[in-house]
Design an enzyme around this catalytic site. Structure first.
Site, PDB file in Angstrom:
ATOM      1  N   GLN A  63       0.847  -1.200   0.000  1.00  0.00           N
ATOM      2  CA  GLN A  63       0.000   0.000   0.000  1.00  0.00           C
ATOM      3  C   GLN A  63       0.877   1.244   0.000  1.00  0.00           C
ATOM      4  O   GLN A  63       1.327   1.674  -1.048  1.00  0.00           O
ATOM      5  CB  GLN A  63      -0.961  -0.050   1.194  1.00  0.00           C
ATOM      6  CG  GLN A  63      -1.897  -1.243   1.105  1.00  0.00           C
ATOM      7  CD  GLN A  63      -2.953  -1.260   2.206  1.00  0.00           C
ATOM      8  OE1 GLN A  63      -3.195  -0.274   2.894  1.00  0.00           O
ATOM      9  NE2 GLN A  63      -3.599  -2.395   2.374  1.00  0.00           N
ATOM     10  N   ASP A  64       1.125   1.818   1.188  1.00  0.00           N
ATOM     11  CA  ASP A  64       2.055   2.946   1.216  1.00  0.00           C
ATOM     12  C   ASP A  64       3.212   2.605   2.144  1.00  0.00           C
ATOM     13  O   ASP A  64       3.168   1.613   2.862  1.00  0.00           O
ATOM     14  CB  ASP A  64       1.365   4.272   1.586  1.00  0.00           C
ATOM     15  CG  ASP A  64       0.509   4.190   2.830  1.00  0.00           C
ATOM     16  OD1 ASP A  64       0.332   3.078   3.364  1.00  0.00           O
ATOM     17  OD2 ASP A  64       0.021   5.230   3.284  1.00  0.00           O
ATOM     18  N   PRO A  65       4.287   3.390   2.121  1.00  0.00           N
ATOM     19  CA  PRO A  65       5.483   3.032   2.887  1.00  0.00           C
ATOM     20  C   PRO A  65       5.223   3.019   4.397  1.00  0.00           C
ATOM     21  O   PRO A  65       4.307   3.670   4.897  1.00  0.00           O
ATOM     22  CB  PRO A  65       6.474   4.150   2.529  1.00  0.00           C
ATOM     23  CG  PRO A  65       5.977   4.736   1.247  1.00  0.00           C
ATOM     24  CD  PRO A  65       4.493   4.604   1.300  1.00  0.00           C
ATOM     25  N   ALA A 133      -1.191   6.576   5.101  1.00  0.00           N
ATOM     26  CA  ALA A 133      -2.068   6.957   3.983  1.00  0.00           C
ATOM     27  C   ALA A 133      -2.127   8.461   3.740  1.00  0.00           C
ATOM     28  O   ALA A 133      -2.997   8.936   3.015  1.00  0.00           O
ATOM     29  CB  ALA A 133      -3.491   6.405   4.191  1.00  0.00           C
TER      30      ALA A 133
END
EC number: 3.2.2.27
Length: 224
Positions: A63-65, A133
């Site tokens: 998804q995101d880091p 996010a």
């Protein structure tokens, strides 16, 4: 100056001129100059740097880091050496141990996978410290959708590994039936017991690669 230094440049350089990316770049300039952003701006495109398009055999979509200090370095699920294993990565290593007998390593640095053709791609490539996010919906999704589309257009089959609903939404971009799609719940502690554990993705990937006459992935991460 080229941002990418391998065959990804040929198919992605045009993206950097598009209005959405120009807007994203301005947003990132502001964010990096006023906030703590992960990963380092020099690590943003590491997934593409480590795994050229022609050499990608497997894609593990994140998804995101990670948004904690010193964790993210541009590869999905991976952390820098010397950083404690995040819970999702602990569960990935537990499944790897059950699946192939690989011991759980003392680090979560997944670069050896990337160097063997496992593209460790997040759908969003940056994040604010402590704010999961926080960079969603700023343009990264358009860029990483293009990465997935480039892989989809490739003649040589790719094995897409989609863990969790967020990753599985990208299944719509994988329209070419020569590719393989492996799905399971996310390895997060909230969902790993709902079918991630026992899904045996690593042996499945190696079986597919063997059937294709490709070299298998050596999944064991060495201790550092």
């Amino acid at each position: 100056m080229s941002i990418l230094h391998n065959d990804w440049a040929d198919v992605l350089e045009a993206e950097f001129q598009k209005p959405y990316y120009v807007q994203l770049r301005e947003f990132l300039k502001q964010e990096y100059s006023t906030q703590t952003i992960y990963p380092s701006m020099y690590d943003i495109f590491n997934a593409l740097h480590y795994t050229p398009l022609a050499e990608a055999k497997v894609v593990i979509l994140g998804q995101d880091p990670y948004h904690g200090p010193n964790q993210a370095h541009g590869l999905s699920f991976s952390v820098k050496p010397g950083v404690p294993l995040p819970p999702s990565l602990q569960n990935i290593f537990k499944e790897l141990r059950e699946d192939l007998g690989c011991p759980i390593p003392n680090n979560g640095h997944l670069t050896p996978w990337a160097e063997q053709g496992v593209l460790l791609l997040n759908t969003v490539l940056t994040v604010r410290k402590g704010q999961a996010a926080s960079h969603r919906g700023k343009g990264w999704e358009s860029f990483t959708d293009r990465v997935i589309t480039c892989l989809n257009e490739r003649e040589k089959p790719v094995i897409f590994v989609l863990w969790g609903r967020h990753a599985q939404e990208k299944q719509a971009l994988i329209t070419n039936d020569r590719h393989y799609i492996l799905t399971a719940p996310h390895p997060s502690p909230f969902s790993a017991n709902r079918g991630f554990f026992g899904s045996r993705p690593f042996s499945t990937i190696n079986r597919i690669l063997q059937e294709q006459g490709e070299s298998q992935i050596h999944w064991e991460i060495p201790n550092l």
